[in-house]
Design a protein around this motif. Structure first.
Motif, PDB file in Angstrom:
ATOM      1  N   LEU A 161       0.834  -1.203   0.000  1.00 24.33           N
ATOM      2  CA  LEU A 161       0.000   0.000   0.000  1.00 24.33           C
ATOM      3  C   LEU A 161       0.868   1.251   0.000  1.00 24.33           C
ATOM      4  CD1 LEU A 161      -2.697  -1.087   2.626  1.00 24.33           C
ATOM      5  CD2 LEU A 161      -2.887  -1.120   0.127  1.00 24.33           C
ATOM      6  N   LEU A 162       1.956   1.228   0.777  1.00 30.05           N
ATOM      7  CA  LEU A 162       2.877   2.363   0.823  1.00 30.05           C
ATOM      8  C   LEU A 162       3.536   2.578  -0.529  1.00 30.05           C
ATOM      9  CD1 LEU A 162       4.443   4.537   2.398  1.00 30.05           C
ATOM     10  CD2 LEU A 162       6.070   2.748   3.086  1.00 30.05           C
ATOM     11  N   ALA A 163       3.954   1.492  -1.183  1.00 31.35           N
ATOM     12  CA  ALA A 163       4.608   1.603  -2.493  1.00 31.35           C
ATOM     13  C   ALA A 163       3.647   2.190  -3.531  1.00 31.35           C
ATOM     14  CB  ALA A 163       5.105   0.229  -2.941  1.00 31.35           C
ATOM     15  N   THR A 164       2.383   1.787  -3.483  1.00 30.96           N
ATOM     16  CA  THR A 164       1.381   2.337  -4.400  1.00 30.96           C
ATOM     17  C   THR A 164       1.147   3.820  -4.131  1.00 30.96           C
ATOM     18  OG1 THR A 164       0.290   0.177  -4.543  1.00 30.96           O
ATOM     19  CG2 THR A 164      -0.990   2.098  -5.224  1.00 30.96           C
ATOM     20  N   PHE A 165       1.080   4.173  -2.853  1.00 31.34           N
ATOM     21  CA  PHE A 165       0.858   5.576  -2.475  1.00 31.34           C
ATOM     22  C   PHE A 165       2.003   6.460  -2.939  1.00 31.34           C
ATOM     23  CE2 PHE A 165       1.513   9.017   0.638  1.00 31.34           C
ATOM     24  CZ  PHE A 165       0.302   9.692   0.499  1.00 31.34           C
ATOM     25  N   ILE A 166       3.240   5.963  -2.822  1.00 31.71           N
ATOM     26  CA  ILE A 166       4.418   6.735  -3.235  1.00 31.71           C
ATOM     27  C   ILE A 166       4.505   6.819  -4.754  1.00 31.71           C
ATOM     28  CG2 ILE A 166       6.948   6.786  -3.200  1.00 31.71           C
ATOM     29  CD1 ILE A 166       6.832   5.510  -0.454  1.00 31.71           C
ATOM     30  N   GLY A 167       3.976   5.797  -5.444  1.00 33.55           N
ATOM     31  CA  GLY A 167       4.009   5.782  -6.899  1.00 33.55           C
ATOM     32  C   GLY A 167       5.177   5.018  -7.488  1.00 33.55           C
ATOM     33  N   LEU A 168       5.667   4.013  -6.779  1.00 31.35           N
ATOM     34  CA  LEU A 168       6.771   3.206  -7.304  1.00 31.35           C
ATOM     35  C   LEU A 168       6.288   2.327  -8.444  1.00 31.35           C
ATOM     36  CD1 LEU A 168       8.495   2.009  -3.980  1.00 31.35           C
ATOM     37  CD2 LEU A 168       9.150   3.929  -5.437  1.00 31.35           C
ATOM     38  N   ASP A 169       7.144   2.123  -9.460  1.00 30.65           N
ATOM     39  CA  ASP A 169       6.782   1.210 -10.548  1.00 30.65           C
ATOM     40  C   ASP A 169       6.936  -0.225 -10.082  1.00 30.65           C
ATOM     41  OD1 ASP A 169       9.511   0.302 -10.882  1.00 30.65           O
ATOM     42  OD2 ASP A 169       9.947   2.135 -11.970  1.00 30.65           O
ATOM     43  N   PRO A 170       6.477  -1.213 -10.886  1.00 32.75           N
ATOM     44  CA  PRO A 170       6.501  -2.611 -10.422  1.00 32.75           C
ATOM     45  C   PRO A 170       7.877  -3.118 -10.009  1.00 32.75           C
ATOM     46  CG  PRO A 170       5.071  -2.418 -12.322  1.00 32.75           C
ATOM     47  CD  PRO A 170       5.736  -1.077 -12.146  1.00 32.75           C
ATOM     48  N   GLN A 171       8.934  -2.769 -10.791  1.00 36.05           N
ATOM     49  CA  GLN A 171      10.268  -3.245 -10.425  1.00 36.05           C
ATOM     50  C   GLN A 171      10.756  -2.585  -9.140  1.00 36.05           C
ATOM     51  OE1 GLN A 171      13.519  -2.340 -13.075  1.00 36.05           O
ATOM     52  NE2 GLN A 171      14.738  -4.073 -12.348  1.00 36.05           N
ATOM     53  N   ALA A 172      10.581  -1.277  -9.009  1.00 34.21           N
ATOM     54  CA  ALA A 172      11.006  -0.578  -7.797  1.00 34.21           C
ATOM     55  C   ALA A 172      10.236  -1.078  -6.582  1.00 34.21           C
ATOM     56  CB  ALA A 172      10.809   0.923  -7.967  1.00 34.21           C
ATOM     57  N   THR A 173       8.956  -1.377  -6.786  1.00 32.36           N
ATOM     58  CA  THR A 173       8.159  -1.938  -5.688  1.00 32.36           C
ATOM     59  C   THR A 173       8.734  -3.277  -5.250  1.00 32.36           C
ATOM     60  OG1 THR A 173       6.142  -0.847  -6.474  1.00 32.36           O
ATOM     61  CG2 THR A 173       5.862  -2.719  -4.997  1.00 32.36           C
ATOM     62  N   GLY A 174       9.142  -4.104  -6.219  1.00 30.37           N
ATOM     63  CA  GLY A 174       9.746  -5.394  -5.888  1.00 30.37           C
ATOM     64  C   GLY A 174      11.041  -5.240  -5.117  1.00 30.37           C
ATOM     65  N   VAL A 175      11.866  -4.263  -5.512  1.00 28.56           N
ATOM     66  CA  VAL A 175      13.118  -4.005  -4.795  1.00 28.56           C
ATOM     67  C   VAL A 175      12.824  -3.541  -3.372  1.00 28.56           C
ATOM     68  CG1 VAL A 175      15.186  -2.563  -4.719  1.00 28.56           C
ATOM     69  CG2 VAL A 175      14.398  -3.485  -6.900  1.00 28.56           C
ATOM     70  N   PHE A 176      11.833  -2.675  -3.226  1.00 32.85           N
ATOM     71  CA  PHE A 176      11.467  -2.173  -1.900  1.00 32.85           C
ATOM     72  C   PHE A 176      10.973  -3.303  -1.004  1.00 32.85           C
ATOM     73  CE2 PHE A 176       7.888  -0.369   0.726  1.00 32.85           C
ATOM     74  CZ  PHE A 176       8.704   0.166   1.708  1.00 32.85           C
ATOM     75  N   LEU A 177      10.073  -4.137  -1.527  1.00 27.30           N
ATOM     76  CA  LEU A 177       9.516  -5.226  -0.717  1.00 27.30           C
ATOM     77  C   LEU A 177      10.592  -6.251  -0.369  1.00 27.30           C
ATOM     78  CD1 LEU A 177       6.107  -5.820  -2.561  1.00 27.30           C
ATOM     79  CD2 LEU A 177       6.547  -4.438  -0.521  1.00 27.30           C
ATOM     80  N   GLY A 178      11.387  -6.641  -1.351  1.00 25.12           N
ATOM     81  CA  GLY A 178      12.425  -7.639  -1.105  1.00 25.12           C
ATOM     82  C   GLY A 178      13.556  -7.117  -0.251  1.00 25.12           C
ATOM     83  N   GLY A 179      13.775  -5.801  -0.294  1.00 22.51           N
ATOM     84  CA  GLY A 179      14.873  -5.213   0.469  1.00 22.51           C
ATOM     85  C   GLY A 179      14.529  -4.831   1.883  1.00 22.51           C
ATOM     86  N   THR A 180      13.243  -4.937   2.271  1.00 22.36           N
ATOM     87  CA  THR A 180      12.839  -4.450   3.584  1.00 22.36           C
ATOM     88  C   THR A 180      12.074  -5.461   4.440  1.00 22.36           C
ATOM     89  OG1 THR A 180      10.826  -3.505   2.602  1.00 22.36           O
ATOM     90  CG2 THR A 180      12.741  -2.050   2.807  1.00 22.36           C
ATOM     91  N   ILE A 181      11.248  -6.302   3.822  1.00 22.01           N
ATOM     92  CA  ILE A 181      10.456  -7.248   4.606  1.00 22.01           C
ATOM     93  C   ILE A 181      11.372  -8.351   5.132  1.00 22.01           C
ATOM     94  CG2 ILE A 181       8.523  -8.883   4.560  1.00 22.01           C
ATOM     95  CD1 ILE A 181       7.203  -7.157   2.459  1.00 22.01           C
ATOM     96  N   HIS A 182      11.150  -8.782   6.369  1.00 17.82           N
ATOM     97  CA  HIS A 182      12.113  -9.642   7.053  1.00 17.82           C
ATOM     98  C   HIS A 182      12.133 -11.084   6.540  1.00 17.82           C
ATOM     99  CE1 HIS A 182      12.250  -6.144   9.426  1.00 17.82           C
ATOM    100  NE2 HIS A 182      11.295  -6.451  10.288  1.00 17.82           N
ATOM    101  N   ASP A 183      10.995 -11.742   6.471  1.00 15.28           N
ATOM    102  CA  ASP A 183      10.952 -13.172   6.167  1.00 15.28           C
ATOM    103  C   ASP A 183      10.618 -13.439   4.703  1.00 15.28           C
ATOM    104  OD1 ASP A 183      11.576 -14.264   8.725  1.00 15.28           O
ATOM    105  OD2 ASP A 183       9.570 -13.743   9.418  1.00 15.28           O
ATOM    106  N   VAL A 184      11.185 -14.527   4.163  1.00 19.22           N
ATOM    107  CA  VAL A 184      11.023 -14.847   2.743  1.00 19.22           C
ATOM    108  C   VAL A 184       9.556 -15.064   2.384  1.00 19.22           C
ATOM    109  CG1 VAL A 184      11.606 -16.497   0.928  1.00 19.22           C
ATOM    110  CG2 VAL A 184      13.340 -15.850   2.620  1.00 19.22           C
ATOM    111  N   ALA A 185       8.821 -15.795   3.208  1.00 18.97           N
ATOM    112  CA  ALA A 185       7.425 -16.104   2.888  1.00 18.97           C
ATOM    113  C   ALA A 185       6.591 -14.837   2.746  1.00 18.97           C
ATOM    114  CB  ALA A 185       6.831 -17.003   3.974  1.00 18.97           C
ATOM    115  N   GLN A 186       6.816 -13.870   3.644  1.00 21.99           N
ATOM    116  CA  GLN A 186       6.064 -12.624   3.571  1.00 21.99           C
ATOM    117  C   GLN A 186       6.479 -11.775   2.375  1.00 21.99           C
ATOM    118  OE1 GLN A 186       6.856 -14.113   6.281  1.00 21.99           O
ATOM    119  NE2 GLN A 186       5.343 -13.816   7.882  1.00 21.99           N
ATOM    120  N   VAL A 187       7.749 -11.860   1.986  1.00 19.15           N
ATOM    121  CA  VAL A 187       8.198 -11.161   0.778  1.00 19.15           C
ATOM    122  C   VAL A 187       7.469 -11.702  -0.445  1.00 19.15           C
ATOM    123  CG1 VAL A 187      10.146 -10.834  -0.800  1.00 19.15           C
ATOM    124  CG2 VAL A 187      10.467 -10.516   1.652  1.00 19.15           C
TER     125      VAL A 187
END
Length: 322
Positions: A161-187
């Protein structure tokens, strides 16, 4: 055998609850383990629980190496790789500084900082395996696993939801999620809830963070040894490099050379996940709920601050790179 068998039963139950009700398997194993704490106090299960919480844990971490290859690093490009590595290193340093300001020990700083920076519960257990033990070791590990699992689940919902609000594109959103969420399953859950491209990118970035596990644990081990704080058993000095770290690196190297067939890599990955799930059930049984409550509010402040710092760092980095 009885203690190991109980740990396996709790792990299977936790996976069942995860598959059918969507609850994080690690969190379920931890909570169910705590409920069976009485088995670790006395009786036939004590020895097996101790072995499972130590040996099976290290086996699970070692087998994680089968999921890592050099191709993962080449796929993203140097700038994003440096951003991810910078996030890991600076989050750990931030944890050390934050722990000092809050009056927490360096063991807790390395444990929480590494867990947030790398891969959640798996990193916490790997780091705990090389930290010198004291009376707070078990409670600190349980708290860290519980906290990163809960925070990771919250992030799985909030970060897309935060990535959508900021306006990140799909690849940048993937980098943000993979670079910040702790556990693999939640990523994986967060990434593919956005799009297939985002899910693939998030998973790739997350596995690059997992690649940092062995170097970080190795650096911690060498630093602890240099300080003279390492645990000595029977007067013998501990190995320069923990065996499970060597096994992790060996599997990663073999996989990078393309010598591990995909079905075998998948099998080893599943074995790693089950070993870690079984180990965290045993760790839960070794810890009473009262000891977790004794960790204190400062610990919560620290691990939340580390999580926010990592998210902010990755977002700022993405802003400068895109």
């Amino acid at each position: 055998m009885p203690g190991f068998a109980v740990s396996v039963v709790i792990a299977i139950t936790s996976q069942f609850l995860s598959d059918h009700y969507g609850a994080p398997a690690m969190l379920m194993a931890l909570l169910l383990g705590i409920a069976f704490h009485f088995l670790a106090e006395e009786g036939r299960c004590v020895a097996g629980i101790n072995v499972t919480s130590r040996t099976v844990l290290r086996l699970g971490v070692a087998l994680l190496g089968a999921r890592i290859s050099v191709d993962l690093l080449i796929g993203l490009g140097a700038p994003l790789i440096l951003l991810i590595i910078g996030g890991v290193v600076l989050t750990i340093l931030f944890g050390i500084l934050g722990a000092r300001l809050l009056g927490r020990g360096w063991r807790f700083a390395l444990l929480t900082g590494g867990a947030v920076a790398i891969c959640g519960a798996s990193a916490a257990m790997a780091i705990a395996a090389v930290l010198p033990k004291n009376k707070h070791s078990e409670s600190n590990l349980i708290f860290t696993v519980l906290a990163v699992t809960v925070l990771s689940t919250i992030a799985m919902i909030a970060y897309p939801l935060l990535a959508t609000f900021i306006g990140l594109d799909p690849q940048a959103t993937g980098v943000f999620l993979g670079g910040t969420i702790h556990d693999v399953a939640q990523v994986v859950g967060a990434g593919f809830s956005v799009s297939e491209q985002t899910g693939d990118t998030a998973t790739l970035v997350k596995l690059i963070r997992v690649t940092m596990l062995a170097p970080v644990v190795l650096c911690f081990s060498l630093a602890i040894r240099a300080r003279g704080d390492a645990d000595n058993t029977g007067g013998a000095r501990p190995p320069l490099v923990p065996g499970f770290v060597l096994a992790f690196l060996a599997l990663a190297a073999v996989n990078s050379l393309g010598l591990v067939p995909a079905p075998v890599a998948d099998l080893l990955g599943d074995l790693s996940r089950w070993a870690l799930l079984t180990a965290i059930a045993a760790v839960g049984m070794k810890t009473s709920l009262r000891t977790i409550l004794d960790v204190g509010g400062q610990a919560i402040v620290l691990i939340v601050a580390e999580t926010v710092f990592l998210a902010a760092f990755i977002l700022v980095g993405l802003h400068w790179l895109t």
